[in-house]
Design a protein around this motif. Structure first.
Motif, mmCIF file in Angstrom:
data_model
loop_
_atom_site.group_PDB
_atom_site.id
_atom_site.type_symbol
_atom_site.label_atom_id
_atom_site.label_comp_id
_atom_site.label_asym_id
_atom_site.label_seq_id
_atom_site.Cartn_x
_atom_site.Cartn_y
_atom_site.Cartn_z
ATOM 1 N N LEU A 195 1.193 -1.107 0.058
ATOM 2 C CA LEU A 195 0.444 0.213 0.637
ATOM 3 C C LEU A 195 0.945 1.488 -0.194
ATOM 4 C CD1 LEU A 195 -3.002 -1.019 2.433
ATOM 5 C CD2 LEU A 195 -2.963 -1.030 0.146
ATOM 6 N N VAL A 196 1.844 1.402 0.803
ATOM 7 C CA VAL A 196 3.384 2.369 1.174
ATOM 8 C C VAL A 196 3.807 2.202 -0.804
ATOM 9 C CG1 VAL A 196 4.973 2.981 1.893
ATOM 10 C CG2 VAL A 196 3.042 2.104 2.960
ATOM 11 N N TRP A 197 4.122 1.548 -1.349
ATOM 12 C CA TRP A 197 4.427 1.366 -2.667
ATOM 13 C C TRP A 197 3.731 2.324 -3.514
ATOM 14 C CZ3 TRP A 197 6.855 -3.899 -4.561
ATOM 15 C CH2 TRP A 197 7.849 -3.714 -5.885
ATOM 16 N N VAL A 198 2.527 2.216 -3.071
ATOM 17 C CA VAL A 198 1.038 1.826 -4.754
ATOM 18 C C VAL A 198 1.432 3.278 -3.919
ATOM 19 C CG1 VAL A 198 -0.909 2.572 -5.303
ATOM 20 C CG2 VAL A 198 0.499 -0.038 -4.484
ATOM 21 N N VAL A 199 1.185 4.207 -2.843
ATOM 22 C CA VAL A 199 0.823 5.700 -2.358
ATOM 23 C C VAL A 199 2.756 6.426 -3.031
ATOM 24 C CG1 VAL A 199 1.261 7.743 -0.991
ATOM 25 C CG2 VAL A 199 -0.195 5.467 -0.415
ATOM 26 N N SER A 200 3.953 5.830 -3.016
ATOM 27 C CA SER A 200 4.851 6.445 -3.149
ATOM 28 C C SER A 200 5.016 6.623 -4.937
ATOM 29 C CB SER A 200 5.707 5.368 -2.883
ATOM 30 O OG SER A 200 7.388 6.075 -3.189
ATOM 31 N N GLU A 201 4.526 5.384 -5.855
ATOM 32 C CA GLU A 201 4.210 5.574 -6.982
ATOM 33 C C GLU A 201 3.318 6.691 -7.474
ATOM 34 O OE1 GLU A 201 5.882 3.673 -9.355
ATOM 35 O OE2 GLU A 201 7.513 2.756 -8.008
ATOM 36 N N LEU A 202 2.404 6.443 -7.552
ATOM 37 C CA LEU A 202 1.873 7.502 -7.533
ATOM 38 C C LEU A 202 1.880 9.062 -7.335
ATOM 39 C CD1 LEU A 202 -1.795 5.422 -5.962
ATOM 40 C CD2 LEU A 202 -1.168 6.091 -8.737
ATOM 41 N N ILE A 203 2.148 9.486 -6.241
ATOM 42 C CA ILE A 203 2.485 11.003 -6.030
ATOM 43 C C ILE A 203 3.991 11.037 -6.875
ATOM 44 C CG2 ILE A 203 1.425 10.391 -3.704
ATOM 45 C CD1 ILE A 203 4.718 10.379 -1.901
ATOM 46 N N HIS A 204 4.747 10.343 -7.339
ATOM 47 C CA HIS A 204 5.371 10.225 -7.950
ATOM 48 C C HIS A 204 6.141 10.239 -9.752
ATOM 49 C CE1 HIS A 204 8.268 11.330 -4.405
ATOM 50 N NE2 HIS A 204 7.505 10.287 -3.883
ATOM 51 N N ALA A 205 4.461 9.649 -9.748
ATOM 52 C CA ALA A 205 4.251 9.534 -11.109
ATOM 53 C C ALA A 205 4.227 10.264 -12.476
ATOM 54 C CB ALA A 205 2.498 8.848 -11.402
ATOM 55 N N ASP A 206 4.316 11.545 -12.160
ATOM 56 C CA ASP A 206 4.630 13.102 -13.260
ATOM 57 C C ASP A 206 6.291 13.222 -14.060
ATOM 58 O OD1 ASP A 206 5.174 14.044 -10.456
ATOM 59 O OD2 ASP A 206 4.289 15.727 -11.076
ATOM 60 N N LYS A 207 7.144 12.431 -12.588
ATOM 61 C CA LYS A 207 7.861 12.735 -12.305
ATOM 62 C C LYS A 207 9.744 11.368 -13.438
ATOM 63 C CE LYS A 207 8.558 14.482 -7.629
ATOM 64 N NZ LYS A 207 9.526 14.090 -6.880
ATOM 65 N N ASP A 208 10.122 11.631 -14.119
ATOM 66 C CA ASP A 208 10.961 10.662 -14.639
ATOM 67 C C ASP A 208 11.182 9.560 -13.956
ATOM 68 O OD1 ASP A 208 13.796 11.865 -13.732
ATOM 69 O OD2 ASP A 208 13.431 12.983 -15.147
ATOM 70 N N GLU A 209 11.936 8.522 -15.221
ATOM 71 C CA GLU A 209 11.897 6.848 -14.589
ATOM 72 C C GLU A 209 13.642 7.515 -13.443
ATOM 73 O OE1 GLU A 209 11.746 3.830 -13.214
ATOM 74 O OE2 GLU A 209 10.893 4.711 -14.636
ATOM 75 N N GLN A 210 14.513 8.690 -13.500
ATOM 76 C CA GLN A 210 15.456 8.992 -13.135
ATOM 77 C C GLN A 210 15.144 8.800 -11.951
ATOM 78 O OE1 GLN A 210 18.756 10.490 -14.903
ATOM 79 N NE2 GLN A 210 20.135 10.013 -12.987
#
Length: 363
Positions: A195-210
């Motif tokens: 769940l924390v992983w999903v939250v972290s991915e969502l809030i940084h979704a607009d950033k590039d991979e690096q």
């Protein structure tokens, strides 16, 4: 442990613990022990002693820079985490075992063990306060260093609050999920990590991979101190061997036959839990003493919860919280034995005496 440490590392990467540190005004190491110990005590009752120790060590890293003072603070965190977990049904594994087994009830264990647990915290807290030598010049420099905080953008501040809230909420839900589903605790912790992983991915979704890589679970796992987890695994395997061949049960039975005093037996069990993991010892005690002879909320079960929960503080390897902090702060076994164990023993004995005295007065 791996799941909890990863969640804590993710919060730390996002700077989430500054939400707590920014609200602590003092940087005096003697005064700082009190809010750190108090917060750890409260969090361990609400979360569990392992998670609260991990959280507070990460918080302390932003408050105390001097190496020896950090070690003393880490030792205090171990004591406070185990003391806070002892009186809560979800705060320590052994108390949870007794709660699920029907040996104790929630309201009674809290009311009976809260004061002894507080004494177990306060005695070493007072002793360790005098162990820290104030260094005025260095402290002034530290004050200047900590008060000049870098500017944080509103977006980064939002991400910090979101991940901090999500991480703590997920950890709080672990014992609740376990109580409802009766699944092993690691499944609940892995679900919390997802769940924390999903939250972290969502809030940084607009950033590039690096840029996203630094906030990923893979990066957090790369910073985890895996050797300390393997060390704890080795202890559990060794204890499991002793339990499987029946040695622990034989020791418990012979102790019961040679010592004709339950209070002394339980006190010895608590001290032994610093050497041998408290879980199999409590499991053996639950098998030795039945609920018909010693019904729910009997003195035996209450005192066992206190002694097994707080006795692990006597050695750095005596509890999951101690092993985790040992890995994070590089605490040596010998240093802990010299600087912390004596204070922990005084607190352990003080809380036990308070419990026995209060029980004698009320009964």
């Amino acid at each position: 442990m791996l799941g909890a440490m990863t969640i804590v590392e993710l919060i730390d990467i996002h700077g989430g613990f500054t939400i707590i540190t920014d609200r602590i005004a003092t940087r005096n190491p003697r005064i700082l022990l009190w809010p750190i110990g108090g917060l750890t005590f409260i969090l361990s009752a609400l979360l569990d002693n392992l998670a609260s120790a991990l959280v507070m060590v990460s918080v302390t890293r932003n408050l105390v820079r001097q190496a020896e003072q950090r070690k003393l603070t880490a030792g205090m965190i171990i004591i406070a985490a185990n003391a806070g977990g002892a009186f809560s049904p979800i705060g320590d594994v052994t108390t949870t075992m007794l709660w699920i087994g029907g040996q104790v009830t929630t309201a009674n264990i809290i009311s009976e063990l809260f004061l002894p647990s507080v004494i177990c915290l306060l005695v070493p807290l007072i002793v360790l306060c005098f162990s820290i030598r104030p260094e005025a010049k260095k402290q002034d420099g530290m004050e200047q260093e900590f008060t000049s905080r870098p500017y944080i953008t509103p977006l980064a501040r939002r991400d910090r609050r979101v991940v901090f809230s999500a991480g703590l909420t997920a950890i709080v839900m672990v014992p609740i999920f376990k109580s409802i589903t009766h699944l092993p605790p690691y499944t609940a912790m892995l679900l919390a990590l997802r769940l924390v992983w999903v939250v972290s991915e969502l809030i940084h979704a607009d950033k590039d991979e690096q840029d996203r890589q630094r906030f990923s679970v893979a990066y957090a796992l790369s910073k985890i101190d895996v050797p300390s987890i393997l060390f704890f695994l080795g202890i559990l395997l060794a204890v499991g061997d002793l339990e499987s061949v029946g040695i622990l049960e034989q020791v418990a039975t012979s102790l019961n036959e040679s010592v004709d005093n339950l209070d002394i037996i339980v006190g010895i069990i608590g001290i032994a839990s610093a050497i041998v993991d408290n879980v199999p010892i409590v499991a053996a005690a639950m098998g030795m003493y039945d609920l018909e002879t010693y019904p729910t909320d009997h003195k035996l079960w209450e005192f066992l919860a206190y002694c097994a929960g707080t006795g692990g503080s006597l050695l750095v390897i005596g509890s999951a919280a101690g092993v985790a902090v040992m890995g994070m702060e590089r605490l040596e076994f010998g240093w802990y034995l010299r600087r912390i164990s004596g204070s922990a023993l005084l607190g352990y004995l003080g809380g036990g005496i308070v419990y026995l005295a209060a029980y004698a007065v009320s009964h």
